[in-house]
Write a protein that holds these residues in place. Structure first.
Motif, short mmCIF file in Angstrom:
data_model
loop_
_atom_site.label_atom_id
_atom_site.label_comp_id
_atom_site.label_asym_id
_atom_site.label_seq_id
_atom_site.Cartn_x
_atom_site.Cartn_y
_atom_site.Cartn_z
N GLU A 1 0.82 -1.21 0.00
CA GLU A 1 0.00 0.00 0.00
C GLU A 1 0.85 1.27 0.00
O GLU A 1 0.67 2.18 0.81
N GLU A 2 1.80 1.32 -0.92
CA GLU A 2 2.66 2.49 -1.06
C GLU A 2 3.51 2.31 -2.32
O GLU A 2 3.59 1.22 -2.88
N THR A 3 4.13 3.41 -2.73
CA THR A 3 5.19 3.34 -3.73
C THR A 3 6.51 3.43 -2.98
O THR A 3 6.72 4.34 -2.17
N ALA A 4 7.39 2.47 -3.20
CA ALA A 4 8.68 2.44 -2.52
C ALA A 4 9.72 1.90 -3.49
O ALA A 4 9.39 1.22 -4.48
N VAL A 5 10.98 2.18 -3.22
CA VAL A 5 12.07 1.66 -4.02
C VAL A 5 13.16 1.15 -3.08
O VAL A 5 13.41 1.75 -2.03
N THR A 6 13.75 0.03 -3.42
CA THR A 6 14.85 -0.48 -2.60
C THR A 6 16.03 0.48 -2.70
O THR A 6 16.45 0.85 -3.79
N ALA A 7 16.56 0.89 -1.55
CA ALA A 7 17.59 1.92 -1.52
C ALA A 7 18.83 1.48 -0.76
O ALA A 7 19.68 2.31 -0.41
N MET A 8 18.95 0.17 -0.51
CA MET A 8 20.12 -0.32 0.21
C MET A 8 21.26 -0.64 -0.76
O MET A 8 21.05 -0.82 -1.96
N SER A 9 22.47 -0.71 -0.23
CA SER A 9 23.63 -1.02 -1.05
C SER A 9 23.73 -2.49 -1.40
O SER A 9 24.28 -2.85 -2.44
N THR A 10 23.21 -3.36 -0.52
CA THR A 10 23.31 -4.81 -0.74
C THR A 10 21.94 -5.45 -0.48
O THR A 10 21.68 -5.92 0.64
N PRO A 11 21.06 -5.47 -1.47
CA PRO A 11 19.74 -6.08 -1.26
C PRO A 11 19.83 -7.58 -1.02
O PRO A 11 20.64 -8.27 -1.64
N ARG A 12 19.01 -8.06 -0.09
CA ARG A 12 19.01 -9.49 0.23
C ARG A 12 18.19 -10.26 -0.81
O ARG A 12 17.34 -9.72 -1.51
N THR A 13 18.45 -11.55 -0.92
CA THR A 13 17.67 -12.46 -1.75
C THR A 13 16.50 -12.99 -0.93
O THR A 13 16.71 -13.60 0.12
N ILE A 14 15.27 -12.74 -1.38
CA ILE A 14 14.08 -13.14 -0.65
C ILE A 14 13.52 -14.43 -1.24
O ILE A 14 13.26 -14.51 -2.44
N HIS A 15 13.31 -15.42 -0.39
CA HIS A 15 12.71 -16.69 -0.82
C HIS A 15 11.24 -16.67 -0.41
O HIS A 15 10.83 -17.26 0.59
N ASP A 16 10.45 -15.97 -1.21
CA ASP A 16 9.05 -15.69 -0.88
C ASP A 16 8.11 -16.73 -1.49
O ASP A 16 7.25 -16.41 -2.30
N ASP B 1 26.14 -13.26 -13.49
CA ASP B 1 27.26 -12.83 -12.65
C ASP B 1 26.83 -11.93 -11.50
O ASP B 1 27.65 -11.62 -10.62
N ALA B 2 25.58 -11.50 -11.50
CA ALA B 2 25.03 -10.64 -10.44
C ALA B 2 25.90 -9.41 -10.19
O ALA B 2 26.07 -8.98 -9.04
N ASP B 3 26.43 -8.84 -11.26
CA ASP B 3 27.34 -7.71 -11.13
C ASP B 3 26.74 -6.39 -11.62
O ASP B 3 27.44 -5.38 -11.69
N VAL B 4 25.45 -6.40 -11.95
CA VAL B 4 24.75 -5.18 -12.34
C VAL B 4 23.85 -4.76 -11.17
O VAL B 4 23.09 -5.59 -10.65
N PRO B 5 23.89 -3.52 -10.72
CA PRO B 5 23.01 -3.10 -9.62
C PRO B 5 21.54 -3.32 -9.96
O PRO B 5 21.11 -3.06 -11.09
N VAL B 6 20.78 -3.78 -8.97
CA VAL B 6 19.36 -4.06 -9.15
C VAL B 6 18.57 -3.35 -8.06
O VAL B 6 18.91 -3.42 -6.87
N LEU B 7 17.51 -2.65 -8.48
CA LEU B 7 16.56 -2.04 -7.57
C LEU B 7 15.18 -2.60 -7.88
O LEU B 7 14.90 -3.00 -9.02
N GLN B 8 14.32 -2.64 -6.88
CA GLN B 8 12.92 -2.99 -7.09
C GLN B 8 12.04 -1.80 -6.73
O GLN B 8 12.30 -1.06 -5.77
N LEU B 9 10.98 -1.64 -7.53
CA LEU B 9 9.97 -0.62 -7.28
C LEU B 9 8.69 -1.32 -6.86
O LEU B 9 8.21 -2.22 -7.56
N ALA B 10 8.15 -0.94 -5.71
CA ALA B 10 6.92 -1.56 -5.22
C ALA B 10 5.71 -1.12 -6.04
O ALA B 10 5.64 0.00 -6.54
N ILE B 11 4.73 -2.02 -6.16
CA ILE B 11 3.45 -1.73 -6.79
C ILE B 11 2.48 -1.29 -5.70
O ILE B 11 2.20 -2.06 -4.77
N ASP B 12 1.94 -0.08 -5.84
CA ASP B 12 0.97 0.43 -4.86
C ASP B 12 -0.42 -0.12 -5.21
O ASP B 12 -1.06 0.34 -6.16
N GLN B 13 -0.87 -1.09 -4.44
CA GLN B 13 -2.12 -1.78 -4.74
C GLN B 13 -3.35 -0.90 -4.59
O GLN B 13 -4.44 -1.26 -5.05
#
Length: 263
Positions: A53-68, A124-136
């Motif tokens: 219930e928001e718009t958010a973006v991952t802003a950490m330097s080392t995002p964790r791998t989530i096993h959801d 190689d997981a060497d490109v920075p990755v960010l996620q943008l949340a979907i505001d439902q």
């Protein structure tokens, strides 16, 4: 003299089951696609699985791998995708989307809608990755508009990646137990492709106008909405190419689309 940054494509991936992370024909196509792409400066992923219930973006330097997910082989839970983040790009995204508030998230990371695909596209997981949340809470046009604003990132070397399934009726798929694809699923898959080729986004934004095929294919919107971010980023003259064009489990589309040159 520095060469200009190539305009990155925007890509929607039908990510299907978490099992695709372990490989297979669809994963092989993702791997080949990644090999053809110019190297991105970063990747911005909109995944069906960060639906809040928001718009958010991952802003950490080392995002964790989530096993959801649950009930899958142990090998999936042992997988990691240690791509770096990019806090500076997260702030840039917030600036682009203003006045929409974009929370700078320090907790989420990369869910399987992102890493199960990226582990093949960029192994190689060497490109920075960010996620943008979907505001439902927001209507479909809101998500399309965010994609339209984010399109400027394509010229800054950022790959915009939507990850979902534009046909996703999991309840029916479980009951069907892998039967032949339903006629309505195949028709809606073909309708979506035709409208993308025609750059006719109106019926895709307001997909309920597409009738019963759409109602059955999109019973809930979280797997469909990532497509709207990619369509919003489509620009005049962009080439369109489809890949993994198939329906799995009778009612889940694996179809993906590349908008813009991939090679």
């Amino acid at each position: 003299m520095n060469e200009p940054t190539p305009r990155m494509p925007a890509i929607f991936v039908g990510h299907g089951s978490p099992m695709e992370a372990l490989g297979g024909v669809y994963a092989d196509t993702w791997r080949a696609l990644g090999a053809r792409l110019p190297r991105p400066r970063a990747i911005l992923c909109v995944s069906a699985h960060w639906y809040v219930e928001e718009t958010a973006v991952t802003a950490m330097s080392t995002p964790r791998t989530i096993h959801d997910f649950g009930g899958f082989p142990q090998a999936l839970y042992e997988m990691s995708y240690p791509a770096p983040g990019d806090p500076g790009l997260a702030r840039r995204i917030a600036d682009i989307l203003a006045p929409v508030p974009v929370r700078q998230d320090q907790e989420w990371g990369l869910d399987h809608g992102a890493w199960s695909v990226l582990v093949h596209m960029f192994p190689d997981a060497d490109v920075p990755v960010l996620q943008l949340a979907i505001d439902q809470r927001q209507p479909p046009a809101f998500h399309y508009e965010l994609g339209r604003r984010l399109a400027t990132l394509r010229s800054e070397g950022v790959l915009i990646l939507g990850s979902g399934d534009w046909v996703h009726n999991l309840r029916v798929a479980i009951r069907a137990q892998g039967a032949t694809p339903f006629d309505w699923a195949e028709r809606f898959n073909d309708t979506v492709k035709a409208l993308i080729v025609a750059h006719d986004h109106g019926p895709l934004i307001d997909w309920v106008v597409l009738g019963q095929d759409a109602a059955l294919s999109v019973p809930t919107d979280e797997h469909y909405l990532p497509l709207l971010y990619v369509l919003g980023a489509q620009q005049d003259g962009d080439e369109v190419a489809f890949f993994n064009d198939a329906i799995e489990l009778a009612a889940i589309s694996m179809t993906g689309v590349t908008i813009g040159r991939a090679a």
